[in-house]
Design a protein around this motif. Sequence first.
Motif, PDB file in Angstrom:
ATOM      1  N   LYS A 200       0.826  -1.196   0.000  1.00  0.00           N
ATOM      2  CA  LYS A 200       0.000   0.000   0.000  1.00  0.00           C
ATOM      3  C   LYS A 200       0.870   1.260   0.000  1.00  0.00           C
TER       4      LYS A 200
ATOM      5  N   SER B 257      -7.163   1.238   6.188  1.00  0.00           N
ATOM      6  CA  SER B 257      -7.547  -0.062   5.647  1.00  0.00           C
ATOM      7  C   SER B 257      -9.054  -0.198   5.826  1.00  0.00           C
TER       8      SER B 257
ATOM      9  N   GLU C   4     -11.203  -5.238   3.666  1.00  0.00           N
ATOM     10  CA  GLU C   4      -9.947  -5.364   2.924  1.00  0.00           C
ATOM     11  C   GLU C   4      -9.221  -6.642   3.339  1.00  0.00           C
TER      12      GLU C   4
END
Length: 378
Positions: A147, A168, A172
């Motif tokens: 990420k 998040s 996810e």
Amino acid sequence: MKYLSTLGLAAALSGVFSCAQKPTQEPIKEEVNLMIKAEQVAEHAGQPVFQYILDNGTMQVEMSNFGGLITRIIVPDKNGNKENIALTFDTVEEYLTKANPFFGATAGRVANRIGGAKFELDGKTYGLAKNNGNNTLHGGNEGFNKKVWTPETYTNDSVVGVKMSYLSVDGEEGYPGNLQTTLWMELTTDNALRIRFESETDQKTILNLTNHTYFNLGGMKRDVQDHEFQFWADAYTPVDAELIPTGEIKDVTGTPFDFRTPKILGEQIAANGGGFDHNMVIKREPSDEMTHFVRVRHPESGRVMDMYSDNVGVQFYTGNFLEGFAGAEGKTYGKHWGFCLESQNWPDAIHHDNFPSPVLNPGEKYEHTIEYRFSVEK
């Protein structure tokens, strides 16, 4: 604390301070100049990817907001020769396209393995990605290591660092709850790399964050079997054939896991039949006390790394699965070419009632601090 935006491509801040001296080791240097450089090197998922260089005049730490990565740690040896001691690629951009075994990465939402790639909370079963045999590892297919985090550089009179944040979202990688995480990675004037996590959730969830840097204090000349380790740990958690904890908490006495006095790693690897990938027990109960957990010494270079943590365990991994990996500067990383000390909760804790709980509830705050302190012995 003053925060500086990373919208510019570079920032430099300087000051001169004295290093603290340890009784059995020499400081690497008496004066330091705190500096930070930030450069955008790529774009990923529509967001800028930066490379940061933190410098205190003695050592440098390179990192990125992609994956919360630590990409290099450059420290001097007993003769003042500076070398990188972290397994890595040549550039940050390579992390965007090349597979790697979590070099320097922030691992989450849940670091380490979850047996069967599923868990239960309040009667509901949550399925996860099977990215490690029948199990999930280090957050799934696209964990926190893949990420782009939102960054800010900062400084005060004793540290320079990068603050990163990531949201998040609920669902996810199969995990419940919107989880907001803040990560600070900073270099101190007295040669410590400090990593701090804070997280909050709006639904009951599970969480276990760590950094996954592979170290080689010898500067990548050979494997790490000549390193000397001392752990302040009297227990470990045994694992099954898939490296999932059995639930037992075992005394290290009379086993290859007994590093309570300094041991040469290669001798212990041989005694254990090929390496370590196990949780060493720091504490039986959570607390915010920083514990001196392990000292690693490389006799040839004189480099010493002392690790401190406020968490309950550290995954000790000796690069058992590295095999002919093409790393930076034309080096090929082989088996046992690096070691990891992953400060974290005990692995697969959600499936073991006798392990410290990984559950985070709304209204609670997850907090976790790690320090790697560097020095030299002559």
